[in-house]
Design a protein around this motif. Structure first.
Motif, mmCIF file in Angstrom:
data_model
loop_
_atom_site.group_PDB
_atom_site.id
_atom_site.type_symbol
_atom_site.label_atom_id
_atom_site.label_comp_id
_atom_site.label_asym_id
_atom_site.label_seq_id
_atom_site.Cartn_x
_atom_site.Cartn_y
_atom_site.Cartn_z
ATOM 1 N N SER A 1 0.839 -1.200 0.000
ATOM 2 C CA SER A 1 0.000 0.000 0.000
ATOM 3 C C SER A 1 0.878 1.255 0.000
ATOM 4 O O SER A 1 0.535 2.256 -0.616
ATOM 5 C CB SER A 1 -1.017 -0.045 1.142
ATOM 6 O OG SER A 1 -0.561 0.668 2.231
ATOM 7 N N THR A 2 2.058 1.203 0.620
ATOM 8 C CA THR A 2 2.959 2.360 0.576
ATOM 9 C C THR A 2 3.442 2.575 -0.841
ATOM 10 O O THR A 2 3.486 3.700 -1.344
ATOM 11 C CB THR A 2 4.185 2.121 1.485
ATOM 12 O OG1 THR A 2 3.715 1.617 2.695
ATOM 13 C CG2 THR A 2 4.989 3.369 1.675
ATOM 14 N N LYS B 1 1.955 1.656 -3.588
ATOM 15 C CA LYS B 1 0.822 2.145 -4.403
ATOM 16 C C LYS B 1 0.646 3.658 -4.197
ATOM 17 O O LYS B 1 0.495 4.430 -5.155
ATOM 18 C CB LYS B 1 -0.463 1.415 -4.016
ATOM 19 C CG LYS B 1 -1.663 1.946 -4.756
ATOM 20 C CD LYS B 1 -2.963 1.346 -4.252
ATOM 21 C CE LYS B 1 -4.141 2.007 -4.900
ATOM 22 N NZ LYS B 1 -4.568 3.267 -4.291
ATOM 23 N N ASN B 2 0.703 4.070 -2.918
ATOM 24 C CA ASN B 2 0.530 5.505 -2.630
ATOM 25 C C ASN B 2 1.610 6.347 -3.293
ATOM 26 O O ASN B 2 1.346 7.437 -3.787
ATOM 27 C CB ASN B 2 0.558 5.764 -1.122
ATOM 28 C CG ASN B 2 -0.669 5.179 -0.462
ATOM 29 O OD1 ASN B 2 -1.636 4.848 -1.145
ATOM 30 N ND2 ASN B 2 -0.627 5.026 0.858
ATOM 31 N N LYS B 3 2.828 5.797 -3.301
ATOM 32 C CA LYS B 3 3.948 6.532 -3.915
ATOM 33 C C LYS B 3 3.712 6.694 -5.410
ATOM 34 O O LYS B 3 3.912 7.757 -5.982
ATOM 35 C CB LYS B 3 5.257 5.745 -3.703
ATOM 36 C CG LYS B 3 6.046 6.203 -2.525
ATOM 37 C CD LYS B 3 7.427 5.587 -2.649
ATOM 38 C CE LYS B 3 8.272 5.884 -1.432
ATOM 39 N NZ LYS B 3 9.403 4.985 -1.356
ATOM 40 N N GLU C 1 0.890 6.525 -6.997
ATOM 41 C CA GLU C 1 -0.262 7.404 -7.228
ATOM 42 C C GLU C 1 0.148 8.870 -7.087
ATOM 43 O O GLU C 1 -0.211 9.712 -7.910
ATOM 44 C CB GLU C 1 -1.368 7.049 -6.225
ATOM 45 C CG GLU C 1 -2.588 7.917 -6.389
ATOM 46 C CD GLU C 1 -3.830 7.358 -5.691
ATOM 47 O OE1 GLU C 1 -3.847 6.162 -5.343
ATOM 48 O OE2 GLU C 1 -4.778 8.140 -5.509
ATOM 49 N N SER C 2 0.948 9.139 -6.068
ATOM 50 C CA SER C 2 1.267 10.559 -5.874
ATOM 51 C C SER C 2 2.260 11.043 -6.937
ATOM 52 O O SER C 2 2.182 12.178 -7.396
ATOM 53 C CB SER C 2 1.673 10.849 -4.434
ATOM 54 O OG SER C 2 3.010 10.689 -4.264
ATOM 55 N N LYS D 1 0.081 11.706 -10.034
ATOM 56 C CA LYS D 1 -0.698 12.944 -9.871
ATOM 57 C C LYS D 1 0.207 14.174 -9.990
ATOM 58 O O LYS D 1 -0.192 15.187 -10.561
ATOM 59 C CB LYS D 1 -1.428 12.944 -8.524
ATOM 60 C CG LYS D 1 -2.624 12.004 -8.504
ATOM 61 C CD LYS D 1 -3.373 12.142 -7.196
ATOM 62 C CE LYS D 1 -4.588 11.228 -7.150
ATOM 63 N NZ LYS D 1 -5.251 11.271 -5.842
ATOM 64 N N GLU E 1 -4.157 17.398 -5.018
ATOM 65 C CA GLU E 1 -5.289 16.922 -4.209
ATOM 66 C C GLU E 1 -6.627 17.101 -4.936
ATOM 67 O O GLU E 1 -7.643 16.562 -4.516
ATOM 68 C CB GLU E 1 -5.310 17.594 -2.825
ATOM 69 C CG GLU E 1 -5.488 19.092 -2.762
ATOM 70 C CD GLU E 1 -4.339 19.901 -3.395
ATOM 71 O OE1 GLU E 1 -3.215 19.367 -3.529
ATOM 72 O OE2 GLU E 1 -4.586 21.051 -3.762
ATOM 73 N N LYS F 1 -14.115 13.206 -2.477
ATOM 74 C CA LYS F 1 -13.285 12.401 -1.559
ATOM 75 C C LYS F 1 -14.117 11.288 -0.931
ATOM 76 O O LYS F 1 -13.676 10.152 -0.831
ATOM 77 C CB LYS F 1 -12.680 13.291 -0.477
ATOM 78 C CG LYS F 1 -11.488 14.077 -0.994
ATOM 79 C CD LYS F 1 -10.878 14.937 0.094
ATOM 80 C CE LYS F 1 -9.901 15.913 -0.523
ATOM 81 N NZ LYS F 1 -9.692 17.121 0.257
ATOM 82 N N GLU G 1 -14.598 8.194 -2.968
ATOM 83 C CA GLU G 1 -13.436 7.333 -3.213
ATOM 84 C C GLU G 1 -13.647 5.941 -2.616
ATOM 85 O O GLU G 1 -13.201 4.948 -3.161
ATOM 86 C CB GLU G 1 -12.159 7.961 -2.616
ATOM 87 C CG GLU G 1 -11.653 9.165 -3.384
ATOM 88 C CD GLU G 1 -11.102 8.817 -4.755
ATOM 89 O OE1 GLU G 1 -11.897 8.879 -5.718
ATOM 90 O OE2 GLU G 1 -9.920 8.474 -4.850
#
Ligand SMILES: Cc1ncc(COP(=O)(O)O)c(C=O)c1O
Length: 393
Positions: A5-6, A8-10, A12-13, A16, A28, A184, A187
């Motif tokens: 999950s970390t 994935k977040n990386k 994704e960010s 973006k 955001e 949000k 989501e």
């Protein structure tokens, strides 16, 4: 799990952030989805669109745009297009606004911008939301403002033929901050792509990279469309999406990490490809002008990306056959007013009498390729087939 999950977040960010370099709206305010149509659905849902509401759309669009409105129980209201911009006709738009109008969708056909200032004037007088359909226009600008950053919200597609591609994919950008909380909240309703979705996507990337070329293109496109209509592969549109108005199962889907990674790679080439698109479009315009054939007026808008170059021809079938013989790959937006549906338009509430220009254009349009190195090959072909091209109007 924690690691996944970390990571994935990386990803994704990072994705973006790269998108935001073009949009300048703040990471955001960007929301990622399985497809562009899902991003539109999410925006309309956040705006509270539902039964009794009318959503204005140009009668020269993709059927999945109309379906996103219908899935929410609202009524699509069609407005004719302007033949020169391929976008909404302002006079017709004014006549279609009622007290039930909740949203106006402003499309960016072929990368050409709508007259957003005028549309926003009409909308703001009546408290109507505006949404920019920027699926063709990522990376271009309108009066110096990046495409997709003027309306209350906008949505983009990263499907195969779009400015940059993740195979299939899309995202929404929110500018009206009153919509952010709802976006949000939503989501958590998104379902996640399953193992089969991800494997099929990777297979598509492989086929696209290694098996599609100038010789196999037509066969592979027909095969891909057939397979996706029969829901045998992850396709741009499943069968039910282009033949009916029922929302398919698992529609409200998130973007997978596989797509984000693909996006991170392909967006890096965008500036270069867009330069080629603009240069080629200028060459088409110059050639067609000198022959007094229909063309996009070069004074109309200055900073379009020209995802495709629209051309009106007398006999489209003959033109397309000849193009295929010469290995020129043409696009098909929009060979029907709610493309790709070509049967009775009643199911989508279209009255052909309301959209005469869109009906005419959709019978005659072809899209010239713009992202190619050998533009002279296409111009030489056009020279030989001048008689098939419509005269300037
Ligand atoms: C004008 C327009 N809007 C929306 C869409 C839908 O995009 P997606 O296929 O990513 O859902 C398309 C698809 O080509 C389109 O041409």
């Amino acid at each position: 799990m924690q690691y996944n999950s970390t990571s994935k977040n990386k990803t994704e960010s990072r994705y973006k952030d790269l998108l935001n370099q073009y949009l300048m709206s703040g990471s955001e305010s960007i929301f990622l989805y399985w497809k562009g149509r899902v991003a539109l659905y999410a925006i309309l849902r956040a705006m509270g669109v539902g039964e009794g509401d009318e959503v204005i759309i140009q009668g020269y669009t993709c059927v999945v745009v109309v379906n996103a409105v219908i899935y929410l129980g609202a009524k699509p209201i069609y407005v004719d297009i302007d033949q020169h911009t391929f976008n909404i006709n302002l006079d017709n738009l004014k006549n279609k606004v009622t007290n039930n109008t909740k949203v106006i969708i402003c499309q960016n056909t072929y990368g050409l911008s709508s007259n957003l200032e005028e549309i926003q004037k009409i909308a703001s007088k009546k408290g109507i939301y505006t949404v920019e359909d920027c699926t063709h226009g990522f990376g271009g600008s309108y009066h110096g403002i990046p495409n997709g950053t003027s309306c209350d919200a906008s949505f983009f597609s990263t499907q195969w033929n779009k400015p940059f591609s993740t195979g299939i994919g899309g995202f929404a950008v929110i500018h009206n901050s009153s919509l952010l909380n709802k976006m949000k909240e939503q989501e958590q309703d998104k379902i996640f792509p399953n193992f089969k979705d991800r494997v099929e996507l990777k297979m598509m990337y492989f086929i696209r990279e290694y098996l599609v070329n100038d010789f196999t293109y037509w066969f592979m496109v027909s095969l891909y469309r057939w397979l996706s209509r029969h829901n045998l592969v992850v396709g741009s549109s499943s069968g039910e999406e282009v033949t009916g108005t029922e929302m398919p199962d698992n529609y409200f889907k998130a973007m997978s990490v596989t797509q984000m990674k693909k996006g991170i790679k392909s967006i890096q080439k965008l500036n270069e490809v867009n330069k080629i698109r603009k240069k080629n479009a200028t060459e088409y315009t110059h050639f067609l002008m000198t022959k007094s054939k229909n063309h996009v007026n070069k004074h109309l808008f200055s900073d379009h990306i020209f995802l495709k170059y629209p051309l009106l021809v007398e006999n489209r079938e003959e033109f397309k056959k000849k193009a295929e013989k010469n290995r020129i790959i043409l696009g098909e937006w929009f060979e029907a007013p709610v493309y790709p549906y070509s049967g009775s338009l009643k199911l989508w509430g279209v009255d052909e009498k309301d959209i005469p220009v869109a009906m005419y254009v959709s019978k005659h349009v072809v899209n010239l390729p713009t992202d190619i190195e050998e533009v002279n090959k296409v111009i030489d072909f056009l020279k030989r087939e001048l008689l098939l091209i419509k005269d300037e109007e």
